[in-house]
Design a protein around this motif. Structure first.
Motif, PDB file in Angstrom:
ATOM      1  N   GLU A 166       0.802  -1.220   0.000  1.00  0.00           N
ATOM      2  CA  GLU A 166       0.000   0.000   0.000  1.00  0.00           C
ATOM      3  C   GLU A 166       0.845   1.286   0.000  1.00  0.00           C
ATOM      4  N   GLY A 167       1.830   1.291  -0.851  1.00  0.00           N
ATOM      5  CA  GLY A 167       2.624   2.505  -1.028  1.00  0.00           C
ATOM      6  C   GLY A 167       3.946   2.542  -0.301  1.00  0.00           C
ATOM      7  N   LEU A 168       4.228   1.512   0.490  1.00  0.00           N
ATOM      8  CA  LEU A 168       5.505   1.491   1.206  1.00  0.00           C
ATOM      9  C   LEU A 168       6.675   1.306   0.239  1.00  0.00           C
ATOM     10  N   TYR A 169       6.447   0.503  -0.811  1.00  0.00           N
ATOM     11  CA  TYR A 169       7.472   0.273  -1.835  1.00  0.00           C
ATOM     12  C   TYR A 169       6.962   0.849  -3.150  1.00  0.00           C
ATOM     13  N   ARG A 170       7.842   1.622  -3.821  1.00  0.00           N
ATOM     14  CA  ARG A 170       7.388   2.397  -4.976  1.00  0.00           C
ATOM     15  C   ARG A 170       8.445   2.466  -6.087  1.00  0.00           C
ATOM     16  N   PHE A 171       7.971   2.686  -7.297  1.00  0.00           N
ATOM     17  CA  PHE A 171       8.811   3.251  -8.355  1.00  0.00           C
ATOM     18  C   PHE A 171       8.713   4.752  -8.157  1.00  0.00           C
ATOM     19  N   LYS A 201      20.411   3.372  -0.465  1.00  0.00           N
ATOM     20  CA  LYS A 201      19.515   3.347   0.690  1.00  0.00           C
ATOM     21  C   LYS A 201      18.189   3.990   0.295  1.00  0.00           C
ATOM     22  N   ALA A 202      17.410   3.215  -0.456  1.00  0.00           N
ATOM     23  CA  ALA A 202      16.123   3.708  -0.960  1.00  0.00           C
ATOM     24  C   ALA A 202      14.955   3.046  -0.236  1.00  0.00           C
ATOM     25  N   TYR A 203      15.240   2.322   0.825  1.00  0.00           N
ATOM     26  CA  TYR A 203      14.198   1.670   1.621  1.00  0.00           C
ATOM     27  C   TYR A 203      13.307   0.762   0.773  1.00  0.00           C
ATOM     28  N   GLY A 204      13.938   0.070  -0.165  1.00  0.00           N
ATOM     29  CA  GLY A 204      13.221  -0.905  -0.986  1.00  0.00           C
ATOM     30  C   GLY A 204      12.543  -0.353  -2.214  1.00  0.00           C
ATOM     31  N   SER A 205      12.528   0.964  -2.380  1.00  0.00           N
ATOM     32  CA  SER A 205      11.898   1.549  -3.566  1.00  0.00           C
ATOM     33  C   SER A 205      12.870   1.554  -4.751  1.00  0.00           C
ATOM     34  N   ILE A 206      12.313   1.740  -5.939  1.00  0.00           N
ATOM     35  CA  ILE A 206      13.087   1.704  -7.180  1.00  0.00           C
ATOM     36  C   ILE A 206      13.198   3.128  -7.714  1.00  0.00           C
TER      37      ILE A 206
END
Length: 244
Positions: A166-171, A201-206
């Motif tokens: 729900e938005g925690l991981y994003r492009f 260190k993008a906290y899992g985002s792309i």
């Protein structure tokens, strides 16, 4: 005695007929299988040749060096609207994220339609859980937006598109500070080799360039498949995706 002989002959005749039928059936089955294998082999060769042409074209169009405010490729983005309602797996649009190459690929079935520079954190043994990039299959979510700022992390981004939790991981684009200025030290990592000492260190985002992130936010619909490859996996994701 004659009756027994007739029975023997009848049995022998049946055996001959069964053997003949089996031989013909096996022969026909082999022919059908050979034709099927030849057809699959031709199809695979055609797919490989087309994929090679597409990648060669994208290599020529690659803008060097990577720039946070430019698309990855010259010549515009692909028109994917015609595949919006595709039923066959070979026609559907999906996204591949490659940690090893630091690239994002917009794909249609076996083909790569567009290549994007990316900045993606690798999952080293002591990488903190909250900074790990999720590995596996996900779906683009409905949540998306043109910008955000997270004071707890000290940065924000433009054009974000959620794909997990729900938005925690994003492009999303490369990071911007609270004043709306790009964080150049991070932006310069687009498409660059990642090491344990200098991880993302993008906290899992792309992370992507601003135009690339904008294109995804505006064009990729919810439920689009996202495949994030393991950093050690060198296979083409389509090879195992097509048999799922």
């Amino acid at each position: 005695m004659k009756k027994k002989n007739i029975i023997y002959w009848a049995v022998a005749l049946v055996l001959v007929l069964v053997t003949a039928y089996s031989t013909v059936h096996v022969h026909n089955a082999r022919q059908v299988n050979d034709v099927k294998m030849q057809s699959e082999s031709r199809k695979q060769a055609e797919e490989d040749a087309q994929q090679k042409r597409l990648l060669a074209d994208q290599k020529k169009r690659l803008i060097k060096p990577a720039s946070w405010d430019k698309p990855t490729l010259s010549g515009g983005y692909p028109d994917i609207s015609k595949y919006a309602h595709a039923k066959k797996k070979e026609e559907r649009i999906w996204i591949e994220v490659n940690l090893r190459k630091q690239r994002v690929y917009i794909r249609r079935g076996p083909y790569t339609l567009y290549t994007m520079y990316a900045s993606v954190g690798k999952n080293y043994r002591k990488t903190k859980n909250y900074q790990c990039t999720p590995i596996g299959h996900f779906k683009i979510e409905k949540r998306r937006g043109v910008s955000y700022y997270d004071p707890t992390r000290g940065y924000g981004a433009r054009y974000w598109t959620a794909f997990k939790d729900e938005g925690l991981y994003r492009f999303e684009s490369v990071p911007f500070d609270e004043n709306g200025k790009v964080i150049k030290a991070e932006a310069e990592k687009l498409g660059q080799k990642v090491t344990k000492k200098h991880n993302i260190k993008a906290y899992g985002s792309i992370r992507l360039s601003v135009p690339d992130a904008q294109w995804i936010e505006e064009n990729i619909p919810a439920k689009t498949l996202v495949v994030i490859d393991s950093q050690d996996d060198k296979r083409d994701a389509w090879e195992y995706l097509k048999v799922d």
